[in-house]
Design an enzyme around this catalytic site. Structure first.
Site, PDB file in Angstrom:
ATOM      1  N   ASP A  51       0.864  -1.177  -0.001  1.00  0.00           N
ATOM      2  CA  ASP A  51       0.128   0.073   0.159  1.00  0.00           C
ATOM      3  C   ASP A  51       1.075   1.253  -0.006  1.00  0.00           C
ATOM      4  OD1 ASP A  51       0.837  -0.154   2.532  1.00  0.00           O
ATOM      5  OD2 ASP A  51      -1.285  -0.057   3.581  1.00  0.00           O
ATOM      6  N   SER A  52       2.238   0.832  -0.073  1.00  0.00           N
ATOM      7  CA  SER A  52       3.105   2.094  -0.492  1.00  0.00           C
ATOM      8  C   SER A  52       2.522   2.712  -1.770  1.00  0.00           C
ATOM      9  CB  SER A  52       4.675   1.854  -0.261  1.00  0.00           C
ATOM     10  OG  SER A  52       4.731   0.369  -1.089  1.00  0.00           O
ATOM     11  N   ASP A  90      -1.059  -6.166  -0.337  1.00  0.00           N
ATOM     12  CA  ASP A  90      -1.429  -5.311   1.173  1.00  0.00           C
ATOM     13  C   ASP A  90      -2.911  -5.292   1.263  1.00  0.00           C
ATOM     14  OD1 ASP A  90       0.492  -5.141   2.837  1.00  0.00           O
ATOM     15  OD2 ASP A  90       1.179  -3.199   1.993  1.00  0.00           O
ATOM     16  N   LYS A 120      -0.971  -9.302   2.725  1.00  0.00           N
ATOM     17  CA  LYS A 120      -0.446  -8.936   3.974  1.00  0.00           C
ATOM     18  C   LYS A 120      -1.271  -7.996   4.850  1.00  0.00           C
ATOM     19  CE  LYS A 120       3.360  -6.090   3.584  1.00  0.00           C
ATOM     20  NZ  LYS A 120       2.947  -4.845   4.457  1.00  0.00           N
ATOM     21  N   GLU A 122      -1.271  -5.371   8.598  1.00  0.00           N
ATOM     22  CA  GLU A 122      -0.325  -4.741   9.573  1.00  0.00           C
ATOM     23  C   GLU A 122      -0.981  -5.132  11.031  1.00  0.00           C
ATOM     24  OE1 GLU A 122       0.590  -0.561   8.783  1.00  0.00           O
ATOM     25  OE2 GLU A 122       1.220  -0.972   6.786  1.00  0.00           O
ATOM     26  N   GLU A 185       9.514  -4.067   9.957  1.00  0.00           N
ATOM     27  CA  GLU A 185      10.109  -2.943   9.570  1.00  0.00           C
ATOM     28  C   GLU A 185      10.555  -2.006  10.463  1.00  0.00           C
ATOM     29  OE1 GLU A 185       6.917  -0.914   6.924  1.00  0.00           O
ATOM     30  OE2 GLU A 185       8.134   0.848   6.573  1.00  0.00           O
TER      31      GLU A 185
HETATM   32  O1  KIV Z   1       3.400  -1.044   1.488  1.00  0.00           O
HETATM   33  C1  KIV Z   1       4.758  -1.616   1.417  1.00  0.00           C
HETATM   34  O2  KIV Z   1       5.392  -1.305   0.410  1.00  0.00           O
HETATM   35  C2  KIV Z   1       5.412  -2.198   2.616  1.00  0.00           C
HETATM   36  C3  KIV Z   1       6.661  -2.875   2.376  1.00  0.00           C
HETATM   37  C4  KIV Z   1       7.377  -1.359   2.934  1.00  0.00           C
HETATM   38  C5  KIV Z   1       6.979  -3.836   3.579  1.00  0.00           C
HETATM   39  O3  KIV Z   1       4.473  -2.591   3.361  1.00  0.00           O
END
Ligand code: KIV
Length: 269
Positions: A51-52, A90, A120, A122, A185
């Site tokens: 989600d970056s 994510d 994924k 968090e 992280e």
């Molecule tokens: O959103 C993302 O790119 C991430 C990575 C930095 C692990 O969660």
């Protein structure tokens, strides 16, 4: 005899086998078809549709605004661009926080509509019941503890996380809940190495030192694609593509202005 992971798509059980064998796992983020194709043929084990994307692609300040629909759209493109890498996507902010049932629905959409192989999410102990519910719905889950960017307004800043006992317990809770791997992280290197040694599942580090079972970097960071902004110390640059793109664009503008582009070979007769 089964095919090796060099000639077929990487699977969740491969991650477990690689942990046992001590083979490190190379992960990069990806957000679209073209970059996913390039990374896939380069031997990256796993592509994370992070989600970056909210910050690197959409130009937002935090990861919070990105929607599940947008994440599915990008994950689908990444899946189409890969033949070998395991694709993990994510779950964005508030697509799994309400309840484990909401998490199963969101994760299920990601798997059915985007076609990725895992999701994924968090959070450590506070997300254990959610991870368990999603994993029990046959959806592989990658955990994410330490600095969790979706909690930025609670954390106050993107800094190294040093609460040793809390981090250990979070990582343990994620593994016990049934995650197949966990991102660490911005965790001190010695702590990340200790957690990696005691967990039965692979740890994937970002800003967590060399003792993790794998590493992940953000595509735009490792290739120098963001023209400005914060550059974390762990984000090694493998290329300066931003500079190359600026030069190529400036050369193009010059050629258009002086009419040297297009030339005869680039025109139809
Ligand atoms: O959103 C993302 O790119 C991430 C990575 C930095 C692990 O969660």
């Amino acid at each position: 005899m089964g095919k090796s992971s060099e000639s077929r798509r990487v699977t969740v059980p491969d991650f477990a086998a690689w942990k046992r064998q001590g083979r490190t796992i190379a992960v990069l983020t990806a957000y679209d078809y073209a970059s996913a194709r390039l990374l896939d043929v380069s031997g990256v084990d796993c592509l994370l549709v992070g989600d970056s994307m909210a910050t690197t692609v959409q130009g937002r300040e935090t990861t919070l605004p990105v929607t599940l629909r947008q994440m599915i759209y990008h994950a689908e493109m990444v899946v189409r661009g890969t033949k070998r890498a395991l694709v993990v996507a994510d779950l964005p902010f508030l697509s799994y926080h309400v309840s484990p049932r909401q998490a199963i629905r969101s994760a299920g959409r990601m798997m059915k509509e985007a076609g990725c192989q895992a999701v994924k999410l968090e959070g450590g102990r506070r997300m254990a019941a959610t991870i368990k519910a999603v994993a029990e719905a046959e959806i592989p889950v990658m955990g994410h503890v330490g600095l969790t960017p979706q909690s930025i307004h609670k954390l106050g800043s993107y800094r190294v996380q040093r609460g040793e006992d809390a981090l250990r317990e979070d990582a343990r809770a994620v593994a016990e809940a049934g995650a197949f791997a966990v991102v660490l992280e911005c965790v001190p290197a010695s702590l990340a190495a200790a957690i990696s040694a005691e967990l039965p599942i692979p740890t994937i580090g970002i800003g967590a030192g060399p003792g993790c079972d794998g590493q992940v970097l953000v595509f735009h960071d490792m290739l120098g694609l963001l023209a400005d902004g914060f550059r974390p110390r762990f984000a090694r640059r493998y290329a300066e593509l931003g500079e190359q793109i600026k030069k190529a664009a400036a050369d193009y503008v010059r050629d258009v202005r002086d009419r040297s582009f297009p030339n005869d070979d680039e025109s139809y007769r």
